[in-house]
Design a protein around this motif. Structure first.
Motif, PDB file in Angstrom:
ATOM      1  N   GLU B  22      35.185  56.117  63.268  1.00 46.19           N
ATOM      2  CA  GLU B  22      36.204  56.403  64.274  1.00 46.19           C
ATOM      3  C   GLU B  22      36.160  55.421  65.426  1.00 46.19           C
ATOM      4  O   GLU B  22      37.104  55.306  66.185  1.00 46.19           O
ATOM      5  N   GLY B  23      35.044  54.749  65.553  1.00 47.75           N
ATOM      6  CA  GLY B  23      34.913  53.846  66.694  1.00 47.75           C
ATOM      7  C   GLY B  23      35.800  52.628  66.562  1.00 47.75           C
ATOM      8  O   GLY B  23      36.348  52.158  67.533  1.00 47.75           O
ATOM      9  N   ARG B  24      35.951  52.164  65.342  1.00 50.05           N
ATOM     10  CA  ARG B  24      36.771  50.973  65.131  1.00 50.05           C
ATOM     11  C   ARG B  24      37.903  51.277  64.179  1.00 50.05           C
ATOM     12  O   ARG B  24      38.085  52.399  63.752  1.00 50.05           O
ATOM     13  N   GLU B  26      41.900  51.313  62.727  1.00 46.89           N
ATOM     14  CA  GLU B  26      43.239  51.578  63.235  1.00 46.89           C
ATOM     15  C   GLU B  26      43.275  52.783  64.144  1.00 46.89           C
ATOM     16  O   GLU B  26      42.876  53.878  63.782  1.00 46.89           O
ATOM     17  N   LEU B  27      43.770  52.558  65.339  1.00 47.51           N
ATOM     18  CA  LEU B  27      44.028  53.675  66.230  1.00 47.51           C
ATOM     19  C   LEU B  27      45.382  54.282  65.895  1.00 47.51           C
ATOM     20  O   LEU B  27      45.612  55.455  66.107  1.00 47.51           O
ATOM     21  N   ALA B  28      46.270  53.449  65.407  1.00 40.15           N
ATOM     22  CA  ALA B  28      47.615  53.917  65.106  1.00 40.15           C
ATOM     23  C   ALA B  28      48.193  53.053  64.003  1.00 40.15           C
ATOM     24  O   ALA B  28      47.668  52.002  63.675  1.00 40.15           O
ATOM     25  N   HIS B  29      49.307  53.529  63.455  1.00 39.21           N
ATOM     26  CA  HIS B  29      49.998  52.815  62.385  1.00 39.21           C
ATOM     27  C   HIS B  29      50.548  51.492  62.902  1.00 39.21           C
ATOM     28  O   HIS B  29      51.169  51.445  63.967  1.00 39.21           O
ATOM     29  N   VAL B  30      50.322  50.418  62.144  1.00 43.35           N
ATOM     30  CA  VAL B  30      50.869  49.113  62.508  1.00 43.35           C
ATOM     31  C   VAL B  30      52.212  48.944  61.807  1.00 43.35           C
ATOM     32  O   VAL B  30      52.297  49.066  60.581  1.00 43.35           O
ATOM     33  N   MET B  82      59.345  53.420  68.487  1.00 43.64           N
ATOM     34  CA  MET B  82      58.430  54.306  69.209  1.00 43.64           C
ATOM     35  C   MET B  82      57.440  54.983  68.256  1.00 43.64           C
ATOM     36  O   MET B  82      56.711  55.885  68.669  1.00 43.64           O
ATOM     37  N   HIS B  83      57.447  54.588  66.992  1.00 46.18           N
ATOM     38  CA  HIS B  83      56.451  55.031  66.005  1.00 46.18           C
ATOM     39  C   HIS B  83      56.467  56.526  65.728  1.00 46.18           C
ATOM     40  O   HIS B  83      55.502  57.031  65.147  1.00 46.18           O
ATOM     41  N   LEU B  84      57.497  57.240  66.126  1.00 51.09           N
ATOM     42  CA  LEU B  84      57.437  58.701  65.978  1.00 51.09           C
ATOM     43  C   LEU B  84      57.285  59.128  64.516  1.00 51.09           C
ATOM     44  O   LEU B  84      56.669  60.147  64.223  1.00 51.09           O
ATOM     45  N   ASP B  87      53.652  59.026  63.750  1.00 50.35           N
ATOM     46  CA  ASP B  87      52.817  59.520  64.831  1.00 50.35           C
ATOM     47  C   ASP B  87      52.486  60.995  64.625  1.00 50.35           C
ATOM     48  O   ASP B  87      52.988  61.631  63.704  1.00 50.35           O
TER      49      ASP B  87
END
Lengths: 241, 134
Positions: B22-24, B26-30, B82-84, B87
């Protein structure tokens, strides 16, 4: 592998102490941003409400007064703002992929588009000013145009003895609504430019990477909302039929 | 020698309190580049369409068409820029809540807005109201 375990209390450099994981931190910030955008929608909602009430009661004023707005400039500005949304979305992508130069370029392009938008807006406001097309109370048009006859014959024709010559009465209120809505929007563009400039400075400094791009993402969300509001303002003000 | 990822991977729940991996990462979808370009192209085409549609007299449908096209554009912006779409649904819920309350605000106001028009008209047309002197 226990020998490689992080020392007690170690955490990724951008993780604030009150969050468990970077993911949680990102999600929390994003939710906060969305709640802010919710208040923004309702903030603009008041003006959209004023627009709806006035247009429902006095369609003739909107049909008449929209002729004074510059459709080509409005359309160009719409395209400029959509382009700025693309470069901003691309900036987020670059940040997520740790592409620093791409991020800096995209943010700079977004700022440039915002400046072009405001420049065109200035030209439009300046012309309205020159032509005396100001808000209610200060509305004093240099030139009166032919009123467009009501499409629905059951609607009353313009009372000829009211207003300025053959104009419908209270045309100034259209311009009050026009200046309030586009003005509040322009203030949001200005605010966004300030934030993007700050993000740009941090991007140049190398603050952002795949591990931490939260401020870029939140700023982009705000910028897209401002774009979205213009997407409604353009047809509602410029493309009245 | 050792990647800085290793400490995180070595412990299911590290001393810092976060789970492995979890530390590294993807934080979010690219968003793929071609999706961004496609959405941009669609938004420009819809802008041209709405300008073109305003040239035709569709009666009251002109407003419906203009708002319909704007809503399609806004939806594209929300889902992709806005990636909804990728998300947490909770963010979409917040946004939809804003729209629901906006709809409530507008519709309840509009219910009332036309009610006073007869009074205003009679006031405006009254000979001694002074309104005509405007």
């Amino acid at each position: 592998m226990i020998s490689h375990a992080e020392p007690l209390g170690w955490h990724p450099p951008h993780l604030a102490h009150h969050f468990d994981t970077p993911r949680q931190q990102f999600a929390a910030g994003k939710l906060g941003m969305w709640i802010f955008l919710l208040t923004e929608v309702l903030f603009f909602g008041g003006l959209f409400c004023a627009y709806a009430v006035y247009r429902a009661n006095h369609p003739e004023i909107f049909i008449y007064a929209h002729q004074f707005l510059d459709k080509p400039l409005g359309a160009i500005n719409t395209a400029v703002l959509i382009l700025s949304s693309l470069t901003m979305a691309w900036a987020v992508r670059c940040a997520q992929l740790s592409q620093r130069r791409g991020l800096v370029l995209c943010l700079a392009l977004t700022l440039a588009c915002a400046a072009v938008f405001l420049g065109i807006k200035y030209v439009e406001y300046d012309r309205k000013w020159e032509e005396g097309l100001k808000w209610a109370g200060s509305y004093a048009p240099r030139q009166v145009r032919e009123p467009i006859p009501p499409r629905d014959p059951s609607l009353p024709a313009f009372p000829p003895d009211h207003g300025h010559g053959s104009e419908p009465r209270n045309v100034g209120i259209f311009f009050s609504i026009y200046f309030a809505m586009t003005g509040l929007h322009a203030v949001h563009i200005l605010g966004g430019m300030g934030v993007i400039a700050w993000i740009l400075r941090r991007a140049v400094r190398g603050d952002f990477s795949a591990d931490y791009f939260n401020p870029v993402d939140y700023t982009a969300l705000y910028w897209h909302l401002v774009d979205m509001i213009w997407i409604y303002l353009f047809p509602l003000l410029y493309l009245i039929h | 020698m050792q990647s800085i990822d290793l400490p995180l991977e070595s412990s299911p729940v590290g001393a810092g309190g976060y789970a492995a991996g979890e530390g590294r990462g993807e934080l979010a979808h690219v968003m793929p580049a071609r999706v961004l370009v496609a959405v941009f192209a669609a938004l420009i085409l819809l802008t041209i369409l709405t300008v073109a549609a305003a040239r035709f007299d569709l009666g009251p449908a002109n407003l419906t068409v203009a708002l319909g096209i704007a809503t399609v554009k806004a939806t594209l912006v929300a889902l992709y820029f806005m990636h909804l779409r990728y998300d947490s649904p909770f963010n979409a819920l917040v946004f939809v809540t804003a729209l629901v309350f906006l709809a409530l605000f507008l519709s309840l106001t509009m219910l009332d807005a036309v009610q006073y028009q007869p009074d205003i008209r009679s006031y405006e047309t009254a000979p001694d109201s002074g309104f005509l002197a405007h």
